[in-house]
Design an enzyme around this catalytic site. Structure first.
Site, PDB file in Angstrom:
ATOM      1  N   ASP A  78      10.784  52.219  79.098  1.00 57.33           N
ATOM      2  CA  ASP A  78       9.744  51.189  79.116  1.00 57.33           C
ATOM      3  C   ASP A  78       9.172  50.969  80.510  1.00 57.33           C
ATOM      4  O   ASP A  78       7.995  50.621  80.660  1.00 57.33           O
ATOM      5  CB  ASP A  78      10.302  49.873  78.571  1.00 57.33           C
ATOM      6  CG  ASP A  78      10.390  49.873  77.056  1.00 57.33           C
ATOM      7  OD1 ASP A  78      10.498  50.974  76.475  1.00 57.33           O
ATOM      8  OD2 ASP A  78      10.351  48.788  76.449  1.00 57.33           O
ATOM      9  N   CYS A 119      18.806  53.333  76.631  1.00 62.74           N
ATOM     10  CA  CYS A 119      17.723  52.430  77.015  1.00 62.74           C
ATOM     11  C   CYS A 119      17.108  51.674  75.844  1.00 62.74           C
ATOM     12  O   CYS A 119      17.541  51.793  74.711  1.00 62.74           O
ATOM     13  CB  CYS A 119      16.691  53.182  77.836  1.00 62.74           C
ATOM     14  SG  CYS A 119      17.359  53.611  79.472  1.00 62.74           S
ATOM     15  N   ASP A 120      16.053  50.921  76.154  1.00 67.60           N
ATOM     16  CA  ASP A 120      15.617  49.773  75.360  1.00 67.60           C
ATOM     17  C   ASP A 120      15.521  49.975  73.852  1.00 67.60           C
ATOM     18  O   ASP A 120      16.080  49.214  73.075  1.00 67.60           O
ATOM     19  CB  ASP A 120      14.259  49.293  75.870  1.00 67.60           C
ATOM     20  CG  ASP A 120      14.340  48.676  77.250  1.00 67.60           C
ATOM     21  OD1 ASP A 120      15.298  48.980  77.965  1.00 67.60           O
ATOM     22  OD2 ASP A 120      13.450  47.903  77.608  1.00 67.60           O
ATOM     23  N   LYS A 121      14.730  50.937  73.391  1.00 67.84           N
ATOM     24  CA  LYS A 121      14.514  51.087  71.948  1.00 67.84           C
ATOM     25  C   LYS A 121      15.474  52.089  71.331  1.00 67.84           C
ATOM     26  O   LYS A 121      15.624  52.135  70.108  1.00 67.84           O
ATOM     27  CB  LYS A 121      13.064  51.528  71.658  1.00 67.84           C
ATOM     28  CG  LYS A 121      12.011  50.654  72.308  1.00 67.84           C
ATOM     29  CD  LYS A 121      12.222  49.183  71.985  1.00 67.84           C
ATOM     30  CE  LYS A 121      11.347  48.290  72.838  1.00 67.84           C
ATOM     31  NZ  LYS A 121      11.593  48.380  74.287  1.00 67.84           N
ATOM     32  N   CYS A 191      18.486  50.146  83.769  1.00 70.12           N
ATOM     33  CA  CYS A 191      18.169  49.258  84.902  1.00 70.12           C
ATOM     34  C   CYS A 191      19.197  48.136  85.048  1.00 70.12           C
ATOM     35  O   CYS A 191      19.662  47.556  84.070  1.00 70.12           O
ATOM     36  CB  CYS A 191      16.768  48.710  84.756  1.00 70.12           C
ATOM     37  SG  CYS A 191      15.512  50.004  84.850  1.00 70.12           S
ATOM     38  N   GLU A 442       5.164  45.311  76.053  1.00 76.21           N
ATOM     39  CA  GLU A 442       5.809  44.342  76.935  1.00 76.21           C
ATOM     40  C   GLU A 442       4.810  43.813  77.958  1.00 76.21           C
ATOM     41  O   GLU A 442       3.991  44.562  78.489  1.00 76.21           O
ATOM     42  CB  GLU A 442       6.989  44.990  77.669  1.00 76.21           C
ATOM     43  CG  GLU A 442       8.155  45.292  76.765  1.00 76.21           C
ATOM     44  CD  GLU A 442       9.360  45.826  77.498  1.00 76.21           C
ATOM     45  OE1 GLU A 442      10.430  45.855  76.894  1.00 76.21           O
ATOM     46  OE2 GLU A 442       9.230  46.214  78.678  1.00 76.21           O
ATOM     47  N   SER A 468       9.547  42.319  78.705  1.00 78.85           N
ATOM     48  CA  SER A 468      10.672  43.079  79.211  1.00 78.85           C
ATOM     49  C   SER A 468      11.858  42.134  79.338  1.00 78.85           C
ATOM     50  O   SER A 468      11.687  40.926  79.529  1.00 78.85           O
ATOM     51  CB  SER A 468      10.323  43.650  80.584  1.00 78.85           C
ATOM     52  OG  SER A 468      11.484  43.980  81.302  1.00 78.85           O
TER      53      SER A 468
END
Length: 554
Positions: A78, A119-121, A191, A442, A468
């Site tokens: 992202d 990571c995110d998704k 992150c 985001e 985010s």
């Protein structure tokens, strides 16, 4: 075994012949076949090292007597996708990830699965696939990035985003900006703050489907590889015992996950993802649960972006199991739910130790008296909206201000950075929802710009898009229904007064009932031109954020 359908009997001679082309021996044909879903690639910092994690999982599978088979899925960072067309594809990738895994693991009847996201998704997409398939499974993530260091303090990616705003107003010079750019992201891993990726990987522990330390042990630590071997061994044992994800994950598991989320001050995206994951597990999960529990659960971990600590500090303090120990101490943990260890979570949590009382504070000395997330309702959000309460400045807990309306995030960011947003304003960004974006991008850049410009104590932002995990301030996302679905956010005009009350969890447009009804009756949602075949299909099928932004079922 499930894999016998391609291994046993006269009719399976051709299948065995093809498997032998892979180097599979007759002895291996008698062992459990374990699929390993890898999201390794060379463009995501959180995934660049997953090949090594996967090799460790394979070793663990072999150690326990299984046969590993690796297959891939996609992933998007992202941070790199931010602020351009690519962000439209981030949330939609979650559905593709879940679908692609379901397809491969149905086409090839593995006995068990190990999911390797970061990571995110990717993590929620894999968890959705786990619930759908209901094959013995373990999730082991790639782990968090270490924080960077600059001028004697820890920094991370959000430091970089906010430094851009600081540079625009002269608070940060070019030399400092370059140093922060160079030092904030020191290597592999998701992150370093409690952003979406690390929150979801932590909640996998609370759900009982990932090894202890999954959310907090740094990516570069050797312990991560030992955990990956353990994951490979655990899945073979789950296959032997025929323990499936739906035997482990229950509504009580989700309650534990929500409580951990609230106590740590996790990402607002978890509301979206937990709803979608619960649907995949066949569990009725109401997002109002976040708000009910946030009144009981204090915010006890002050982790970036709202505090000075990073995930490595949480790991040093005892990790997610130590956070759950605080819940247990106060009689809130749902102790009887099962885990991949084939032990109850309450028994495992009793073994945890809290090693830093400031990183994981007791309930009677919290950072905030209520949990980190809240669900707001009102005439602007009849189906709800989401706020990161732990990131709201005290003076903005109740705010009334004039709306400044934008039809997309780029417009808003330009206005903020050019000084057009004044103290007291409420920035409204609409047509950024799942359907309207499409893709529910985001809004990290506008929120970071507000912080960097020194407006976080005086300006609010609401959107039908999302944030985010690094966003903080008086910001409200997931406003539902979205503008593209005819939601009230679509009738807001420049200068309208908007009242936000985080304490009461309300979000209202301050116009008369008659004017509200007239505008709603006359409102025709804006229809954006969509230049992607997949996004057109996504916009057609996707549901509201309040439903997890999952696809409508035929």
């Amino acid at each position: 075994m499930r894999s016998d359908v391609i291994k046993k009997g006269l009719e399976r001679v051709p299948h065995r012949s093809l498997l032998k082309a892979l180097g599979i021996t007759d002895d291996e044909m008698r062992r459990p076949f374990i699929g390993i879903v890898s999201s390794w690639n060379e463009i995501i910092p959180g995934h660049v090292h997953l090949d090594k994690v996967v090799e460790a999982v394979k070793a663990g599978v072999r150690m326990a007597g299984g046969v590993p088979f690796v297959f891939p899925t996609i992933g998007i960072c992202d941070g790199i996708a931010m602020d351009h067309r690519g962000m439209k594809f981030s949330l939609p990738s979650r559905e593709l990830i879940a679908d692609s895994i379901e397809i491969v693991a149905s086409g090839f009847p593995f006995d068990g699965l190990v999911f390797v996201p970061n990571c995110d998704k990717i993590t929620p997409g894999m968890m959705m696939a786990m619930g759908r398939l209901n094959i013995p499974s373990v999730l082991i993530s790639g782990g968090p990035m270490l924080a960077g260091r600059y001028n004697g303090r820890d920094i991370d990616l959000i430091t970089v985003f906010e430094a851009v705003g600081g540079y625009k107003v002269g608070k940060v010079d070019e030399e400092t900006l370059k140093a922060i750019e160079d030092l904030a992201c020191p290597g592999a891993g998701s992150c370093a703050g409690l952003f979406t990726a690390n929150t979801m990987n932590s909640l996998a522990e609370a759900l009982g489907i990932a090894p202890r330390g999954n959310g907090t042990v740094p990516a570069v630590h050797a312990k991560r590889l030992r955990m990956a071997k353990e994951a490979g061994m655990l899945v073979v044992e789950l296959v032997k015992r025929d323990v499936k994800p739906r035997d482990i994950v229950t509504l009580d598991s989700f309650m534990n996950a929500v409580m951990v989320d609230l106590a740590t001050g996790g990402s607002t995206n978890t509301v979206l993802h937990l709803k979608a994951i619960a649907e995949s597990f066949g569990i009725d999960f109401d997002i109002k649960l976040f708000d009910e529990l946030s009144r009981k659960i204090p915010h006890i971990c002050n982790i970036s972006p709202v505090g000075p600590y990073h995930i490595q500090d949480l790991d040093d303090a005892g990790g997610i199991y130590a956070v759950m120990k605080r819940l247990q101490e106060n009689g809130l943990l749902k102790e009887d739910v099962m885990t991949i260890y084939l032990r109850k979570i309450g028994d495992l949590v009793r073994e945890a130790k809290i090693l830093n009382e400031d990183v994981i504070r007791p309930f009677d000395n919290p950072y905030h008296k209520e949990g980190g997330l809240g669900i707001l309702f009102g005439n602007l959000a009849p189906e709800g909206a989401v706020a990161k309460l732990s990131g709201v400045p005290e003076k903005m807990m109740h705010h009334v201000g004039p709306a400044v309306v934008f039809e997309d995030g780029e417009e808003a960011t330009k206005a903020i950075l050019s000084g057009k947003i004044k103290k007291g304003d409420v920035v409204v960004i609409r047509y950024e929802g799942p359907k309207g974006g499409p893709g529910m991008r985001e809004m990290l850049s506008p929120t970071s710009a507000i912080v960097g410009m020194g407006l976080a104590e005086d300006v609010a932002l609401i959107t039908d898009g999302r944030f985010s995990g690094g966003s903080h301030g008086a910001v409200i996302g997931h406003v539902s229904p979205e503008a593209a679905e005819g939601g009230p956010i679509g009738i807001v005009k420049d200068g309208d007064l908007i009242e936000i009350d985080f304490e009461k969890r309300t979000l209202n447009l301050l116009i008369s009932d008659e004017e509200f009804e007239r505008r709603m009756k006359e409102f025709t949602p804006l229809v954006k031109e969509v230049d992607s075949d997949y996004l057109r299909r996504y916009a057609f099928f996707v549901q509201s954020a309040s439903k997890g932004a999952i696809f409508r079922k035929p």
